[in-house]
Design an enzyme around this catalytic site. Sequence first.
Site, mmCIF file in Angstrom:
data_model
loop_
_atom_site.group_PDB
_atom_site.id
_atom_site.type_symbol
_atom_site.label_atom_id
_atom_site.label_comp_id
_atom_site.label_asym_id
_atom_site.label_seq_id
_atom_site.Cartn_x
_atom_site.Cartn_y
_atom_site.Cartn_z
ATOM 1 C CE LYS A 89 30.581 48.715 38.995
ATOM 2 N NZ LYS A 89 31.371 47.455 39.025
ATOM 3 C CB SER A 167 34.948 48.402 40.205
ATOM 4 O OG SER A 167 34.060 47.533 39.503
ATOM 5 C CB SER A 191 33.967 44.385 40.671
ATOM 6 O OG SER A 191 35.260 44.720 40.239
#
Length: 482
Positions: A89, A167, A191
């Site tokens: 990420k 997210s 997330s």
Amino acid sequence: MGDRKTNLDESTLAFATIAELGAALRQRQISCLELTKFFGERLETQGPEYNALALSFWKDAKKAAKDVDWDIKHDRFRSPLHGIPFAVKDLLSVAGYPTTWGAKPFADQVFDYDATAVQKLKIAKGILIGKLAMVELAGGGGYTSASASLQGPGRNPWNKQYWSGGSSSGSGAAVGAGLVPFALGSETSGSILTPASYCGVSGLRPTYGLVSRHGAMALSWTLDKIGVLARSAEDCGLVLHEIAGADDEDPASANKSFYYSPQYYGDLKNLTIGYAEIDFSEWPEQSLRPAFAQALTVVKSLGPGMVETKLPDFPYGPVITCIIDSEAASVFETLIRSGRVDQLADQGQIAGLKAAMDYSAIDYLKAMRVRTQMQAAFRELFVGVDLLVAPTKVDPPDKADIPFDETIPKRPETKGVFAGLVQASNLCGLPALTVPCGFVNGLPIGLQIVGRPFSENRILALAAEFQRQTNFHKQQPRQTAT
């Protein structure tokens, strides 16, 4: 794959587990350079279809891949991740590359060091091939649509009309589409669990403090956790084995290691699992109920003691919102006061971050005191049960191109016996794992398993047995076929 003979054709290679890929490398069925090229090209060409790719650098990974091939030639194997490509990420720093946090104001930000979790995976000889898209600033301040990202709305590999979840949107989509064998994500309040559930992969959120956050963007210092999205529960355990551990660079480090040792875990029949029948058969969106009820039947068939229970009665939503917003306001104070916050893509998020500056110290401290009471209540709850199981999400994902408030209303968070479990378990720093447990209208759904702090092996044992009895985690999105 070149002139080599392998039992893994290109379609199955994309969705192979870490163990399967490791076996192919050790048996010389494929070289690390070939494997890196395969996944690197796949991520680079297909990643943009899902708005999952933030940055590809697989071509720069060739040297690392060649080094692994030299190791394999000399029968030197450092870990089960030796030679396995992965991506992270885009809130985790990678030395010399942009780390954008998914947000325009930080598009040119470059750090000169690797995040600890990235460094540990490199030491294990994993091959880093890319950075993955995310919701801007990991959703700090709240966001109103899936488009709140530099790369655009994360698209679900099972149906691109739907959201991949936030997210860690790119991590969920990339693993779900078979673009990388595993990815790192982060969770503050759902997330990892949300995109893993929506994209049909396994997602592990470790106990708070077990994995260092050094080199990761801070959203909420007392809630942020780095975790794994992968093909299976076993894969999550293998990755956690490498990234867990003490780190003086993270003041919240629990100073604990994790050793993935499923072979030493006891009989599942000795476990007691807390659950609520209504949360599987009556509370989810109606089309999802039969699949969730069947998933619960599988859990029961594994033989553990099952006890109807419920969450301690606390306002989990308001408390976690207050804590995240207050801490995010401190983290992003300069961004907000400078006006650069107006460069974010989501107007609701801009307004939310500005409003977060209005929280008082009294508000924050009250929330933290209530949080302490929650943690005590969960310690008492876990006296009577070993694990909790519940649906991960009780609604299908939103459409990717439609603002959240214009979609079909969701089930109210105040209902359902375990409706607040994701928020509650994050507030209490508990580990959780979501695994695929069915499909409804072509989209996957997930089952979450939550345990006491540092009970990851117990959670993984149950999840792995569930996956041995089902094949949901082995399914491939048709539109991603090679």
